[in-house]
Design an enzyme around this catalytic site. Structure first.
Site, PDB file in Angstrom:
ATOM      1  N   GLY A  34       7.881 -16.225  13.968  1.00  0.00           N
ATOM      2  CA  GLY A  34       8.526 -15.449  12.961  1.00  0.00           C
ATOM      3  C   GLY A  34       7.638 -14.119  13.686  1.00  0.00           C
ATOM      4  N   GLY A  36       4.955 -12.627  12.236  1.00  0.00           N
ATOM      5  CA  GLY A  36       3.616 -12.790  12.634  1.00  0.00           C
ATOM      6  C   GLY A  36       3.271 -13.555  14.124  1.00  0.00           C
ATOM      7  N   GLU A 191      18.589  -9.132  -4.928  1.00  0.00           N
ATOM      8  CA  GLU A 191      19.273  -8.759  -3.547  1.00  0.00           C
ATOM      9  C   GLU A 191      20.831 -10.006  -3.468  1.00  0.00           C
ATOM     10  OE1 GLU A 191      16.080  -7.249  -0.433  1.00  0.00           O
ATOM     11  OE2 GLU A 191      16.727  -8.944  -0.418  1.00  0.00           O
ATOM     12  N   ASP A 321       3.294 -15.669   5.939  1.00  0.00           N
ATOM     13  CA  ASP A 321       2.821 -16.124   4.793  1.00  0.00           C
ATOM     14  C   ASP A 321       2.452 -17.466   4.771  1.00  0.00           C
ATOM     15  OD1 ASP A 321       4.777 -14.383   3.688  1.00  0.00           O
ATOM     16  OD2 ASP A 321       6.479 -16.188   4.544  1.00  0.00           O
ATOM     17  N   ALA A 337       7.138  -9.058   6.120  1.00  0.00           N
ATOM     18  CA  ALA A 337       6.973  -8.929   7.549  1.00  0.00           C
ATOM     19  C   ALA A 337       5.903  -8.014   7.942  1.00  0.00           C
ATOM     20  CB  ALA A 337       8.439  -8.441   7.775  1.00  0.00           C
TER      21      ALA A 337
END
Length: 438
Positions: A34, A36, A191, A321, A337
């Site tokens: 991801g 990270g 969203e 996370d 992010a």
């Protein structure tokens, strides 16, 4: 995804040969590609180390735009890129598509379904998944949004509801089919609700003959007293007004008490009939805490120190996370992010510092702001002293997300798609695939 024994032996042999030839080079194993994990790998591109990235998928996913795939705004390939392509020019990096089963911290080895991979330094960046707070049976009726598979399934579920409403002659069933319930008032829930409202009222309103898609009911359920609780109350109120202007109905201060194929039951006894329930109410970390036998918080995130190490393991870094860490003011670092990217780069620097015999300074999170989009020309942005809403915030949100997309091609394609969608008020990826096909 598992590999065949022949492939397993082949890959293991290559790793063993590489380790033998470069045994003086420390081995850095990164779990998860991801934000990270990928940023940690890239930060080590010129370092005298051997980097192994392990992920059970072969692509890096830009999760902040996943809701646009779920609501037919973008196609999956526009927000994802193969990990091997991203790291193809990094000669010290090896990518393995495999699933981690356990970590032996005493032997310093990561165990997958087919191999054991030794490490000198371990970076755990395995992210999080949605949680139903002990009600896992709800997952069948209210899917969450974390992967491309989730997004395409949700897209099919949303579009199928309109298609089924078009062919039914039962008014009660039609009303149920045209009722969409989104559970959770965080950024993802806001969203999703805004995008579904725009889809029904602007994009497909001319596509159907027997139903009026603009009559669809979009309900956002939030257990707290306001949406976007991480933002200042004034921006939460502005976001609420923007959602309501799109026709979204907000039910605040009311938790979900039940969920099945007929709809949702709330804590106050209210029942909402719906054939399309979407879950955006919370996340829980991966099983990383169990792998490394470390203490975790209520959300399963590993409790780490100011250098992102679990107690007693200076060779292990937990980021993104998966980590529970506080910023300089003592507040929890958010699972966004930018935070994951900063942690990834910090872990890489800390490893290089340890190799040079020096201790790195504590991790310090730099807050670049908080963004959430509601719909066309509607968003909110919090930059501390500067707070934006409406069209200015929407412009900032668009450019920020384009910037963070991996790869020039993805930025260009998404920009062109957004520009065309803005002019034509269209969503081009309205495809029903998988089990929802008629």
């Amino acid at each position: 995804m598992s590999v065949t024994p022949f492939q397993s032996d082949s890959v293991t042999g290559k790793i063993a040969a590489a380790s033998h030839q470069t045994k003086h080079r420390p081995r850095v194993v990164i779990l998860g590609a991801g934000f990270g994990g990928l940023n940690a790998a890239i930060a080590l591109r010129r370092a005298p180390v051997e980097v192994t990235v392990i992920d059970r998928r072969n692509y890096h996913l830009f999760q902040p735009l996943l809701y646009q795939v779920a609501t037919a705004g973008l196609s999956p390939a526009q927000i994802a890129m193969p990990i091997r392509r991203i790291l193809s020019r990094q000669s010290n990096a090896t990518v393995l598509m495999d699933k981690v089963e356990a970590v032996d911290t005493a032997a310093r080895c990561v165990m997958t379904g087919s191999r054991c991979i030794p490490y000198d330094y371990l970076i755990v960046a395995t992210g999080a998944r949605h949680t139903y707070f002990g009600n896992d049976a709800w997952a069948d009726y209210a899917p969450g949004l974390k992967t491309i598979t989730d997004a395409t399934a949700i897209r099919a579920r949303i579009l199928s509801a309109f298609e089924r409403a078009e062919v039914t002659d039962d008014p009660d069933l039609r009303q149920t089919l045209l009722t969409f319930v989104v559970v959770g008032g965080g950024p993802t829930g806001v969203e999703l609700a805004g995008a579904i409202a725009e889809l029904s009222r602007r994009t497909i309103v001319r596509d159907f003959r027997r139903i009026d898609s603009s009559s669809a009911r979009v309900v956002l359920v939030e257990a707290g007293e306001r949406i976007l609780p991480a933002m200042p109350p004034c921006l939460s109120r502005k976001a609420q007004r923007q959602l309501e202007s799109l026709g979204v109905e907000l039910l605040l201060g009311n938790a979900v008490a039940g969920c099945d194929d007929s709809g949702v039951r709330l804590a106050d006894g209210t029942e909402i009939g719906s054939a399309c329930i979407l879950w955006a109410a919370g996340v829980v970390a991966s099983r990383a805490a169990k792998w490394i036998a470390a203490a975790a918080d209520r959300a399963g995130r590993v409790l780490v120190d100011e250098r992102l190490n679990p107690p007693g393991h200076d060779e292990i870094f937990v980021i993104g996370d998966t980590a529970s860490v506080a910023d300089a003011a003592g507040r929890p670092v958010p699972g966004v992010a930018p935070a994951a990217k900063q942690m990834g780069r910090y872990a890489a620097r800390a490893i290089l510092g340890d190799m040079a015999g020096r201790q790195s300074a504590p991790f310090r999170y730099r807050d670049y702001g908080n963004l959430a989009t509601i719909g066309r020309k509607a968003a909110v942005a919090d930059f501390g002293r500067a707070r934006l809403s409406g069209y200015p915030a929407w412009l900032v949100w668009n450019f920020a997300h384009l910037w963070f997309l991996v790869g020039f091609r993805n930025r260009l394609v998404v920009f062109l798609d957004w520009a065309l969608a803005y002019v034509r008020n269209d969503r081009a990826a309205r495809l029903i695939t998988g089990q929802h096909e008629a």
